[in-house]
Design a protein around this motif. Structure first.
Motif, PDB file in Angstrom:
ATOM      1  N   ALA A 218       0.793  -1.224   0.000  1.00 29.64           N
ATOM      2  CA  ALA A 218       0.000   0.000   0.000  1.00 29.64           C
ATOM      3  C   ALA A 218       0.833   1.286   0.000  1.00 29.64           C
ATOM      4  O   ALA A 218       0.503   2.221  -0.738  1.00 29.64           O
ATOM      5  CB  ALA A 218      -0.965  -0.004   1.181  1.00 29.64           C
ATOM      6  N   PRO A 219       1.903   1.397   0.825  1.00 29.76           N
ATOM      7  CA  PRO A 219       2.670   2.649   0.786  1.00 29.76           C
ATOM      8  C   PRO A 219       3.281   2.940  -0.584  1.00 29.76           C
ATOM      9  O   PRO A 219       3.504   4.100  -0.926  1.00 29.76           O
ATOM     10  CB  PRO A 219       3.771   2.401   1.831  1.00 29.76           C
ATOM     11  N   GLU A 220       3.499   1.904  -1.388  1.00 33.26           N
ATOM     12  CA  GLU A 220       4.104   2.083  -2.708  1.00 33.26           C
ATOM     13  C   GLU A 220       3.070   2.487  -3.757  1.00 33.26           C
ATOM     14  O   GLU A 220       3.306   3.400  -4.555  1.00 33.26           O
ATOM     15  CB  GLU A 220       4.808   0.792  -3.130  1.00 33.26           C
ATOM     16  N   VAL A 221       1.905   1.797  -3.768  1.00 33.17           N
ATOM     17  CA  VAL A 221       0.901   2.053  -4.812  1.00 33.17           C
ATOM     18  C   VAL A 221      -0.228   2.968  -4.338  1.00 33.17           C
ATOM     19  O   VAL A 221      -1.009   3.444  -5.152  1.00 33.17           O
ATOM     20  CB  VAL A 221       0.312   0.721  -5.321  1.00 33.17           C
ATOM     21  N   GLY A 222      -0.309   3.194  -3.018  1.00 35.23           N
ATOM     22  CA  GLY A 222      -1.347   4.063  -2.473  1.00 35.23           C
ATOM     23  C   GLY A 222      -2.457   3.287  -1.800  1.00 35.23           C
ATOM     24  O   GLY A 222      -2.872   2.227  -2.289  1.00 35.23           O
ATOM     25  N   TRP A 223      -2.915   3.800  -0.668  1.00 32.55           N
ATOM     26  CA  TRP A 223      -3.970   3.127   0.083  1.00 32.55           C
ATOM     27  C   TRP A 223      -5.302   3.153  -0.644  1.00 32.55           C
ATOM     28  O   TRP A 223      -6.180   2.322  -0.389  1.00 32.55           O
ATOM     29  CB  TRP A 223      -4.118   3.761   1.456  1.00 32.55           C
ATOM     30  N   THR A 224      -5.502   4.106  -1.532  1.00 33.84           N
ATOM     31  CA  THR A 224      -6.780   4.204  -2.240  1.00 33.84           C
ATOM     32  C   THR A 224      -6.740   3.572  -3.624  1.00 33.84           C
ATOM     33  O   THR A 224      -7.720   3.644  -4.360  1.00 33.84           O
ATOM     34  CB  THR A 224      -7.180   5.686  -2.378  1.00 33.84           C
ATOM     35  N   SER A 225      -5.628   2.958  -3.984  1.00 33.59           N
ATOM     36  CA  SER A 225      -5.512   2.367  -5.316  1.00 33.59           C
ATOM     37  C   SER A 225      -6.345   1.104  -5.430  1.00 33.59           C
ATOM     38  O   SER A 225      -6.648   0.429  -4.436  1.00 33.59           O
ATOM     39  CB  SER A 225      -4.048   2.058  -5.637  1.00 33.59           C
ATOM     40  N   GLY A 226      -6.692   0.760  -6.675  1.00 32.09           N
ATOM     41  CA  GLY A 226      -7.457  -0.452  -6.915  1.00 32.09           C
ATOM     42  C   GLY A 226      -6.714  -1.704  -6.496  1.00 32.09           C
ATOM     43  O   GLY A 226      -7.322  -2.669  -6.017  1.00 32.09           O
ATOM     44  N   GLN A 227      -5.378  -1.717  -6.664  1.00 33.13           N
ATOM     45  CA  GLN A 227      -4.585  -2.878  -6.270  1.00 33.13           C
ATOM     46  C   GLN A 227      -4.710  -3.155  -4.773  1.00 33.13           C
ATOM     47  O   GLN A 227      -4.872  -4.311  -4.354  1.00 33.13           O
ATOM     48  CB  GLN A 227      -3.116  -2.646  -6.618  1.00 33.13           C
ATOM     49  N   THR A 228      -4.634  -2.082  -3.979  1.00 30.95           N
ATOM     50  CA  THR A 228      -4.716  -2.246  -2.528  1.00 30.95           C
ATOM     51  C   THR A 228      -6.082  -2.766  -2.118  1.00 30.95           C
ATOM     52  O   THR A 228      -6.197  -3.721  -1.337  1.00 30.95           O
ATOM     53  CB  THR A 228      -4.430  -0.908  -1.822  1.00 30.95           C
ATOM     54  N   TRP A 229      -7.133  -2.150  -2.643  1.00 32.45           N
ATOM     55  CA  TRP A 229      -8.483  -2.555  -2.254  1.00 32.45           C
ATOM     56  C   TRP A 229      -8.823  -3.958  -2.746  1.00 32.45           C
ATOM     57  O   TRP A 229      -9.526  -4.720  -2.063  1.00 32.45           O
ATOM     58  CB  TRP A 229      -9.506  -1.543  -2.778  1.00 32.45           C
ATOM     59  N   LEU A 230      -8.325  -4.320  -3.930  1.00 32.59           N
ATOM     60  CA  LEU A 230      -8.573  -5.661  -4.439  1.00 32.59           C
ATOM     61  C   LEU A 230      -7.896  -6.708  -3.550  1.00 32.59           C
ATOM     62  O   LEU A 230      -8.496  -7.748  -3.227  1.00 32.59           O
ATOM     63  CB  LEU A 230      -8.049  -5.776  -5.876  1.00 32.59           C
ATOM     64  N   ALA A 231      -6.646  -6.428  -3.145  1.00 33.22           N
ATOM     65  CA  ALA A 231      -5.934  -7.365  -2.270  1.00 33.22           C
ATOM     66  C   ALA A 231      -6.621  -7.478  -0.915  1.00 33.22           C
ATOM     67  O   ALA A 231      -6.776  -8.579  -0.365  1.00 33.22           O
ATOM     68  CB  ALA A 231      -4.486  -6.924  -2.092  1.00 33.22           C
ATOM     69  N   LEU A 232      -7.067  -6.355  -0.364  1.00 30.99           N
ATOM     70  CA  LEU A 232      -7.757  -6.380   0.926  1.00 30.99           C
ATOM     71  C   LEU A 232      -9.100  -7.103   0.828  1.00 30.99           C
ATOM     72  O   LEU A 232      -9.480  -7.847   1.734  1.00 30.99           O
ATOM     73  CB  LEU A 232      -7.951  -4.952   1.440  1.00 30.99           C
ATOM     74  N   ALA A 233      -9.814  -6.896  -0.284  1.00 27.81           N
ATOM     75  CA  ALA A 233     -11.091  -7.587  -0.463  1.00 27.81           C
ATOM     76  C   ALA A 233     -10.870  -9.097  -0.555  1.00 27.81           C
ATOM     77  O   ALA A 233     -11.628  -9.890   0.032  1.00 27.81           O
ATOM     78  CB  ALA A 233     -11.794  -7.079  -1.720  1.00 27.81           C
ATOM     79  N   GLY A 234      -9.830  -9.495  -1.275  1.00 24.70           N
ATOM     80  CA  GLY A 234      -9.508 -10.915  -1.353  1.00 24.70           C
ATOM     81  C   GLY A 234      -9.132 -11.486   0.000  1.00 24.70           C
ATOM     82  O   GLY A 234      -9.511 -12.620   0.343  1.00 24.70           O
ATOM     83  N   ALA A 235      -8.389 -10.693   0.781  1.00 28.25           N
ATOM     84  CA  ALA A 235      -7.993 -11.132   2.117  1.00 28.25           C
ATOM     85  C   ALA A 235      -9.211 -11.329   3.005  1.00 28.25           C
ATOM     86  O   ALA A 235      -9.332 -12.341   3.717  1.00 28.25           O
ATOM     87  CB  ALA A 235      -7.039 -10.118   2.742  1.00 28.25           C
ATOM     88  N   VAL A 236     -10.126 -10.372   2.988  1.00 28.87           N
ATOM     89  CA  VAL A 236     -11.340 -10.478   3.808  1.00 28.87           C
ATOM     90  C   VAL A 236     -12.165 -11.683   3.400  1.00 28.87           C
ATOM     91  O   VAL A 236     -12.654 -12.449   4.248  1.00 28.87           O
ATOM     92  CB  VAL A 236     -12.167  -9.185   3.699  1.00 28.87           C
ATOM     93  N   ALA A 237     -12.324 -11.888   2.089  1.00 23.38           N
ATOM     94  CA  ALA A 237     -13.113 -13.028   1.603  1.00 23.38           C
ATOM     95  C   ALA A 237     -12.495 -14.350   2.060  1.00 23.38           C
ATOM     96  O   ALA A 237     -13.207 -15.263   2.502  1.00 23.38           O
ATOM     97  CB  ALA A 237     -13.214 -12.983   0.077  1.00 23.38           C
ATOM     98  N   ALA A 238     -11.172 -14.457   1.957  1.00 31.02           N
ATOM     99  CA  ALA A 238     -10.504 -15.700   2.364  1.00 31.02           C
ATOM    100  C   ALA A 238     -10.622 -15.927   3.864  1.00 31.02           C
ATOM    101  O   ALA A 238     -10.855 -17.063   4.313  1.00 31.02           O
ATOM    102  CB  ALA A 238      -9.038 -15.656   1.942  1.00 31.02           C
ATOM    103  N   LEU A 239     -10.483 -14.865   4.664  1.00 31.66           N
ATOM    104  CA  LEU A 239     -10.564 -15.014   6.114  1.00 31.66           C
ATOM    105  C   LEU A 239     -11.992 -15.330   6.572  1.00 31.66           C
ATOM    106  O   LEU A 239     -12.196 -16.091   7.528  1.00 31.66           O
ATOM    107  CB  LEU A 239     -10.032 -13.757   6.802  1.00 31.66           C
ATOM    108  N   VAL A 240     -12.994 -14.749   5.900  1.00 30.06           N
ATOM    109  CA  VAL A 240     -14.383 -15.087   6.210  1.00 30.06           C
ATOM    110  C   VAL A 240     -14.640 -16.557   5.896  1.00 30.06           C
ATOM    111  O   VAL A 240     -15.289 -17.282   6.669  1.00 30.06           O
ATOM    112  CB  VAL A 240     -15.353 -14.175   5.424  1.00 30.06           C
ATOM    113  N   ALA A 241     -14.113 -17.017   4.758  1.00 29.43           N
ATOM    114  CA  ALA A 241     -14.259 -18.433   4.405  1.00 29.43           C
ATOM    115  C   ALA A 241     -13.567 -19.320   5.442  1.00 29.43           C
ATOM    116  O   ALA A 241     -14.084 -20.380   5.815  1.00 29.43           O
ATOM    117  CB  ALA A 241     -13.679 -18.677   3.016  1.00 29.43           C
ATOM    118  N   PHE A 242     -12.413 -18.875   5.920  1.00 26.02           N
ATOM    119  CA  PHE A 242     -11.689 -19.637   6.934  1.00 26.02           C
ATOM    120  C   PHE A 242     -12.511 -19.784   8.209  1.00 26.02           C
ATOM    121  O   PHE A 242     -12.637 -20.884   8.764  1.00 26.02           O
ATOM    122  CB  PHE A 242     -10.360 -18.947   7.237  1.00 26.02           C
ATOM    123  N   VAL A 243     -13.090 -18.670   8.677  1.00 26.57           N
ATOM    124  CA  VAL A 243     -13.900 -18.719   9.899  1.00 26.57           C
ATOM    125  C   VAL A 243     -15.093 -19.652   9.708  1.00 26.57           C
ATOM    126  O   VAL A 243     -15.439 -20.447  10.603  1.00 26.57           O
ATOM    127  CB  VAL A 243     -14.363 -17.300  10.285  1.00 26.57           C
TER     128      VAL A 243
END
Length: 475
Positions: A218-243
């Protein structure tokens, strides 16, 4: 060799593991410019020599802890060293960017097996004697700052007088010694009954890996960039599936009810916030010494020696006595509060400052706070868990600290940049940015002290047994 002596030699090997895991994150710093020239890294990708290790390490710690519980801590400890050895050899022999990054990730996989199994075996060796356990945890904890500082020194010396490849090759003889010594010094343990939850392992590894990836990117590409939000969305989806998977399985990778064990969740939150405050301080203190005070890499490492020595003395001598006299909870609270004071003092750094006035006294106060908070929060997190889930508890607490470190560093990088730390060559702006990062980290430490005061119980619950499960199966 007497049994008591053997246990302490075993602790030495466990401390060596902690030393190596941390050293491998710091030893490459000085070597990066030469690696960039030889392998053709772009400026944007160079940071991934560090990040590839951190993402693999942080993402796989929970799985490493579960494997330690199921197949035996000693087996996983040995396997981790062998994987680290192979990754180190490949990193030194790499002739391209892709091979180098894959080798660094392999080193992270090895570290993710070593770290939780090492803590599990520490509990097996010393868990029955609370006073000895405190001493053992102190020596284990002191190995981390020693590894960080040794990495800076060794990286400078090796890169200057040998070649950058040797910052990786140095791991090989150490790993061989560890593998050969493990059967004689480490408790055998054994595989326990249970199943390996493959779906849970894949989703939690993907979720934690994506979280760490998004944070360090995020510090490299920006916290508001699509790359950051896409990675975070994928992380949340995977962790929800894990729970969801953990709630549905009879033998999950991580039973969710483990967090109802008194003090376990609270101690992990303390470790997370401690990492989030400490790592940004270490990172920006190095930058202040080099980019504002004009120190080169090797002298800046030497400048951090007093702080490192105090941390080691604090963990080995001061923290155990404080725990014995006041208990774990007051010691954690006091440590985080003292760390916050030291960070607030560091926030007063000046563009025309000096090491003796602006760095040394404040860094020593911060170091004292770190040494007081780390040992009791780590010990509480590990000793609160059931004996049969020591590897899982070790994986959780290691994950908490690593994820907290990544979160804190990413957040303080954004804070520092917003106050001018991205203006290369402007000493005044750089100082303002670093000052803001120190102040922000101080706030995190202060929040940690308040949270510990509210959530930690006065007495930690001792390890409790859990019911036996079925024969090991892979699902």
């Amino acid at each position: 060799m007497a049994h008591g002596s053997k246990r302490w030699w075993g602790l030495g090997l466990i401390a060596l593991a902690q030393f190596m895991v941390i050293m491998d994150t710091s030893i490459i710093g000085v070597a990066l410019p030469r690696m960039q020239d030889d392998l053709g890294f772009s400026p944007e990708n160079l940071s991934w020599v560090f990040n590839a290790y951190v993402v693999a390490f942080g993402g796989l710690l929970l799985l490493g802890g579960r494997l330690s519980d199921l197949f035996g801590a000693r087996r996983m400890f040995t396997a981790g060293w062998l994987i680290l050895l192979l990754g180190s050899a490949a990193a030194g022999l790499a002739d391209s960017v892709a091979v180098e990054l894959a080798a660094r990730a392999t080193q992270g996989v090895g570290a993710a097996l070593i770290a939780p199994s090492a803590l599990t075996m520490l509990m097996m060796l010393f868990g029955a004697q609370p006073r000895e356990l405190t001493k053992a945890l102190a020596l284990y904890g002191a190995a981390a700052p020693a590894g960080g500082t040794a990495g800076v020194f060794l990286g400078g010396v090796i890169t200057e007088y040998l070649s950058w490849q040797w910052v990786f090759y140095i791991n090989i003889p150490i790993a061989l010694i560890a593998v050969l010594a493990t059967p004689a010094l480490m408790p055998a343990g054994g595989a326990r009954r249970g199943s390996l939850d493959i779906a849970g392992a894949l989703t939690v590894t993907a979720g934690l890996g994506a979280t760490v990836y998004a944070i360090v990117r995020a510090p490299e590409v920006g916290w508001t960039s699509g790359q950051t939000w896409l990675a975070l969305a994928g992380a949340v989806a995977a962790l929800v599936a894990f729970v969801a998977i953990q709630a549905a399985r009879r033998q999950p990778l991580m039973r969710l009810s483990i967090f109802r064990v008194p003090n376990l969740a609270a101690a992990n939150v303390a470790q997370l916030l401690l990492g989030a405050a400490w790592i940004p301080m270490w990172f920006y203190l190095n930058l202040y010494l080099q980019q504002v005070l004009g120190y080169s890499a090797f002298p800046s490492g030497a400048a951090l020696l007093p702080m490192t020595v105090l941390i080691m003395v604090g963990m080995v001598v001061v923290a155990p006595r404080a725990i014995n006299r006041f208990g774990p909870k007051p010691t954690v609270i006091a440590g985080l509060a003292v760390l916050a004071i030291g960070l607030g003092w560091l926030a007063l750094v000046r563009a025309d400052g000096s090491y003796a006035v602006d760095v040394l006294p404040a860094s020593l106060v911060a170091a004292l706070g770190m040494s007081l908070a780390f040992i009791p929060s780590l010990g509480t997190a590990i000793s609160s868990a059931p004996l049969q889930e020591g590897g899982l508890a070790s994986g959780i607490v290691n994950t908490s600290y690593q994820v907290g470190s990544a979160l804190g560093l990413a957040a303080m990088t954004a804070v520092a940049a917003s106050y001018g730390a991205d203006r290369v060559g402007d000493v005044s702006a750089l100082t303002d940015g670093y000052s803001a990062a120190f102040a922000g980290a101080g706030v995190i430490a202060l929040v940690g002290a308040v949270v510990a005061a509210v959530t930690l119980r006065t007495r930690a619950a001792g390890p409790q047994p859990v019911a036996e499960t079925e024969t090991v199966q892979v699902r």
